[in-house]
Design a protein around this motif. Structure first.
Motif, PDB file in Angstrom:
ATOM      1  N   LYS A 189       0.842  -1.216   0.096  1.00  0.00           N
ATOM      2  CA  LYS A 189      -0.182   0.054  -0.019  1.00  0.00           C
ATOM      3  C   LYS A 189       0.762   1.428   0.061  1.00  0.00           C
ATOM      4  O   LYS A 189       0.310   2.248  -0.190  1.00  0.00           O
ATOM      5  CB  LYS A 189      -0.753  -0.152   1.021  1.00  0.00           C
ATOM      6  CG  LYS A 189      -1.959  -1.127   1.101  1.00  0.00           C
ATOM      7  CD  LYS A 189      -2.845  -1.056   2.543  1.00  0.00           C
ATOM      8  CE  LYS A 189      -3.615  -2.192   2.642  1.00  0.00           C
ATOM      9  NZ  LYS A 189      -4.421  -2.290   3.746  1.00  0.00           N
ATOM     10  N   LEU A 190       2.115   1.111   0.210  1.00  0.00           N
ATOM     11  CA  LEU A 190       2.990   2.371   0.268  1.00  0.00           C
ATOM     12  C   LEU A 190       3.278   2.879  -1.020  1.00  0.00           C
ATOM     13  O   LEU A 190       3.149   2.239  -2.248  1.00  0.00           O
ATOM     14  CB  LEU A 190       4.468   1.944   0.699  1.00  0.00           C
ATOM     15  CG  LEU A 190       4.341   1.475   2.063  1.00  0.00           C
ATOM     16  CD1 LEU A 190       6.167   0.696   2.354  1.00  0.00           C
ATOM     17  CD2 LEU A 190       4.049   2.480   3.302  1.00  0.00           C
TER      18      LEU A 190
ATOM     19  N   LEU B 269       8.089   2.864  -1.088  1.00  0.00           N
ATOM     20  CA  LEU B 269       8.706   1.510  -1.472  1.00  0.00           C
ATOM     21  C   LEU B 269      10.191   1.478  -1.501  1.00  0.00           C
ATOM     22  O   LEU B 269      10.898   0.690  -1.222  1.00  0.00           O
ATOM     23  CB  LEU B 269       7.867   0.993  -2.551  1.00  0.00           C
ATOM     24  CG  LEU B 269       6.605   0.197  -2.102  1.00  0.00           C
ATOM     25  CD1 LEU B 269       5.923  -0.245  -3.166  1.00  0.00           C
ATOM     26  CD2 LEU B 269       6.746  -0.767  -1.072  1.00  0.00           C
ATOM     27  N   THR B 270      10.679   2.548  -2.508  1.00  0.00           N
ATOM     28  CA  THR B 270      11.937   2.321  -3.039  1.00  0.00           C
ATOM     29  C   THR B 270      12.810   2.884  -1.733  1.00  0.00           C
ATOM     30  O   THR B 270      13.948   2.236  -1.540  1.00  0.00           O
ATOM     31  CB  THR B 270      11.985   3.665  -4.004  1.00  0.00           C
ATOM     32  OG1 THR B 270      11.356   3.044  -5.235  1.00  0.00           O
ATOM     33  CG2 THR B 270      13.507   3.715  -4.495  1.00  0.00           C
ATOM     34  N   THR B 271      12.467   3.732  -0.934  1.00  0.00           N
ATOM     35  CA  THR B 271      13.148   4.418  -0.033  1.00  0.00           C
ATOM     36  C   THR B 271      13.267   3.270   1.317  1.00  0.00           C
ATOM     37  O   THR B 271      14.118   3.135   1.618  1.00  0.00           O
ATOM     38  CB  THR B 271      12.494   5.846   0.745  1.00  0.00           C
ATOM     39  OG1 THR B 271      12.327   6.441  -0.180  1.00  0.00           O
ATOM     40  CG2 THR B 271      13.275   6.203   1.855  1.00  0.00           C
ATOM     41  N   LEU B 272      12.292   2.460   1.376  1.00  0.00           N
ATOM     42  CA  LEU B 272      12.382   1.485   2.467  1.00  0.00           C
ATOM     43  C   LEU B 272      13.165   0.037   1.836  1.00  0.00           C
ATOM     44  O   LEU B 272      14.113  -0.203   2.568  1.00  0.00           O
ATOM     45  CB  LEU B 272      11.076   0.790   2.469  1.00  0.00           C
ATOM     46  CG  LEU B 272      10.686  -0.393   3.368  1.00  0.00           C
ATOM     47  CD1 LEU B 272      11.288  -0.161   4.760  1.00  0.00           C
ATOM     48  CD2 LEU B 272       9.351  -1.062   3.367  1.00  0.00           C
ATOM     49  N   PHE B 273      13.179  -0.233   0.892  1.00  0.00           N
ATOM     50  CA  PHE B 273      13.964  -1.394   0.447  1.00  0.00           C
ATOM     51  C   PHE B 273      15.326  -1.035  -0.016  1.00  0.00           C
ATOM     52  O   PHE B 273      16.209  -1.874  -0.293  1.00  0.00           O
ATOM     53  CB  PHE B 273      13.227  -1.891  -0.865  1.00  0.00           C
ATOM     54  CG  PHE B 273      11.723  -2.848  -0.402  1.00  0.00           C
ATOM     55  CD1 PHE B 273      12.034  -3.977   0.366  1.00  0.00           C
ATOM     56  CD2 PHE B 273      10.755  -2.508  -0.972  1.00  0.00           C
ATOM     57  CE1 PHE B 273      10.853  -4.611   0.619  1.00  0.00           C
ATOM     58  CE2 PHE B 273       9.755  -3.083  -0.467  1.00  0.00           C
ATOM     59  CZ  PHE B 273       9.522  -3.983   0.235  1.00  0.00           C
ATOM     60  N   ASP B 274      15.472   0.229  -0.374  1.00  0.00           N
ATOM     61  CA  ASP B 274      16.912   0.665  -0.185  1.00  0.00           C
ATOM     62  C   ASP B 274      17.644   0.385   0.790  1.00  0.00           C
ATOM     63  O   ASP B 274      18.921   0.030   0.906  1.00  0.00           O
ATOM     64  CB  ASP B 274      17.086   2.156  -0.391  1.00  0.00           C
ATOM     65  CG  ASP B 274      16.909   2.447  -1.961  1.00  0.00           C
ATOM     66  OD1 ASP B 274      17.003   1.733  -2.805  1.00  0.00           O
ATOM     67  OD2 ASP B 274      16.643   3.680  -2.233  1.00  0.00           O
TER      68      ASP B 274
ATOM     69  N   ARG C   8      10.170   8.508  11.870  1.00  0.00           N
ATOM     70  CA  ARG C   8      11.508   9.511  11.630  1.00  0.00           C
ATOM     71  C   ARG C   8      10.829  10.354  10.607  1.00  0.00           C
ATOM     72  O   ARG C   8      11.678  11.301  10.208  1.00  0.00           O
ATOM     73  CB  ARG C   8      12.579   8.997  11.284  1.00  0.00           C
ATOM     74  CG  ARG C   8      13.131   8.028  12.751  1.00  0.00           C
ATOM     75  CD  ARG C   8      14.492   7.689  12.351  1.00  0.00           C
ATOM     76  NE  ARG C   8      14.555   6.999  11.369  1.00  0.00           N
ATOM     77  CZ  ARG C   8      14.734   5.648  11.304  1.00  0.00           C
ATOM     78  NH1 ARG C   8      14.479   5.041  12.447  1.00  0.00           N
ATOM     79  NH2 ARG C   8      14.823   4.915  10.455  1.00  0.00           N
ATOM     80  N   GLY C   9       9.820  10.246   9.934  1.00  0.00           N
ATOM     81  CA  GLY C   9       9.349  11.350   8.846  1.00  0.00           C
ATOM     82  C   GLY C   9      10.181  10.974   7.296  1.00  0.00           C
ATOM     83  O   GLY C   9      10.014  11.587   6.476  1.00  0.00           O
ATOM     84  N   GLU C  10      10.791   9.734   7.370  1.00  0.00           N
ATOM     85  CA  GLU C  10      11.384   9.303   6.292  1.00  0.00           C
ATOM     86  C   GLU C  10      10.612   8.761   5.031  1.00  0.00           C
ATOM     87  O   GLU C  10      10.608   9.011   3.907  1.00  0.00           O
ATOM     88  CB  GLU C  10      12.509   8.188   6.454  1.00  0.00           C
ATOM     89  CG  GLU C  10      13.539   8.720   7.541  1.00  0.00           C
ATOM     90  CD  GLU C  10      14.798   7.682   7.861  1.00  0.00           C
ATOM     91  OE1 GLU C  10      14.443   6.499   7.306  1.00  0.00           O
ATOM     92  OE2 GLU C  10      15.260   8.153   8.715  1.00  0.00           O
ATOM     93  N   ILE C  11       9.638   8.092   5.352  1.00  0.00           N
ATOM     94  CA  ILE C  11       8.438   7.622   4.489  1.00  0.00           C
ATOM     95  C   ILE C  11       6.860   7.982   5.204  1.00  0.00           C
ATOM     96  O   ILE C  11       7.015   8.090   6.208  1.00  0.00           O
ATOM     97  CB  ILE C  11       8.518   6.169   4.268  1.00  0.00           C
ATOM     98  CG1 ILE C  11       8.348   5.369   5.562  1.00  0.00           C
ATOM     99  CG2 ILE C  11       9.878   5.999   3.534  1.00  0.00           C
ATOM    100  CD1 ILE C  11       8.281   3.756   5.145  1.00  0.00           C
TER     101      ILE C  11
END
Length: 347
Positions: free
Chosen positions: A254-255, A260-265, A331-334
């Protein structure tokens, strides 16, 4: 008149001597011995070490009773059962007696300055509805100033919770700002810090839904469903609140693509491969589309030719990724489930 032996007189004199705070620290370090004390000494500043060393060299005899009292005093500070809340006032109490008053004042001036400068970053972790409830009670000009200082994404979500008349007033005031006097800004920063950071820490135990959601998030999917079904029979409203706070591996798709890209990086490839084992083709395709071409080829190769994994390892990998997503959102990153009121940002 009682006549005591010389040794007994000396012992009574030692017991009657009052130990200053720095003497207590010195006595405790000496009693701990070199290995244990050495692990603590490295955390002291040079000036503190000088004072402790000076005290230790002039300490003389410390009776077993006095040492027991020192140990019990320090132990009681950590076993009293109260929550530990770090504030500038607590630091001031800690340093008083250990350092000169002027040095304590200099340290605290720097600490308090940093605390207020960081308040805007910390404010981004406050739930938007909570921040909106606070702003409704403030003057529109104050609300406008606060929203102008937080991250635009946070401000936009908070605006969505404000009544339309107030929202329009606040936006007009944001467009016509004049230079803010430093004293006014510092006063607002101090108020926000005390209200959301200090009081929020003291009252965090009251947020039972957030605690329960954190527990449920760590359960297996079947256990999670059973718990929510059971709670729904007696506490349907609580279940609705809990559902808005839950985030599992199944919700990853649902992201938004960027999230999604930021997370899986930052997800290790081996964890991702494990987590994707046994997933539906559509789910897997959505996740793989967020990877770079090189990483995607590596992950697909492992999925197609890798050995079977235990269910336990798969579930641990999925939980690792969902926990990481929630930490990054805090942390506001995603953003997790951005959008309407029903898609609340998980904190």
């Amino acid at each position: 008149m009682e006549v005591l032996p010389a040794g007994a007189v000396a012992t009574r004199a030692v017991a009657a001597r009052r130990l200053d705070p720095v003497d207590q620290v010195a006595a405790l370090l000496l009693a701990m011995g070199k290995p244990a004390a050495g692990r603590l000494i490295k955390y002291f500043e040079p000036d503190e070490l000088k004072r402790i060393t000076r005290s230790a060299s002039n300490l003389g005899a410390v009776s077993p009773e006095q040492l027991d009292t020192v140990v019990e005093t320090f132990s009681a500070e950590f076993t009293a059962g109260n929550s530990l809340i770090g504030t500038a006032n607590e630091v001031e109490k800690l340093l008083s007696g250990l350092l000169p008053a002027d040095q304590v004042a200099d340290i605290l001036a720097d600490v308090r300055g940093n605390a207020t400068r960081l308040v805007w970053e910390r404010l981004a972790t406050v739930q938007e509805s909570v921040l909106a409830s606070y702003l409704v009670k403030e003057h529109p000009q104050t609300a406008a100033l606060i929203l102008s200082k937080v991250k635009p994404a946070t401000a936009a979500k908070v605006m969505g919770h404000l009544p339309a008349p107030l929202r329009n007033t606040v936006m007009r005031r944001m467009l016509s700002f004049k230079p803010i006097v430093d004293d006014v800004l510092h006063a607002i920063e101090k108020t926000l810090h005390e209200y959301f950071m200090i009081n929020g820490a003291r009252n965090s135990g009251a947020d039972t839904h957030a605690k329960m959601a954190d527990i449920i998030n760590k359960m297996e999917r079947q256990q999670m469903d059973d718990v929510l079904t059971n709670l729904g029979k007696s506490r349907p409203k609580s279940v609705e609140i809990l559902k808005g706070l839950l985030f599992t591996f199944d919700d990853i798709v649902k992201l938004a693509p960027r999230a999604l890209t930021t997370l899986f990086d930052v997800v290790p490839n081996d964890r991702l491969v494990l987590a994707l084992k046994g997933t539906e083709a559509e789910f897997r395709t959505t996740v793989l589309s967020a990877l770079s071409a090189r990483v995607r080829r590596m992950v697909e190769h492992e999925l197609n030719g890798g050995e079977p994994a235990s269910q336990r390892d798969v579930m641990e990998a999925r939980r690792f990724i969902s926990d990481l997503a929630m930490d990054m959102a805090a942390r506001g990153e995603i953003e997790i489930n951005p959008g309407g009121e029903d898609d609340a940002l998980i904190r």
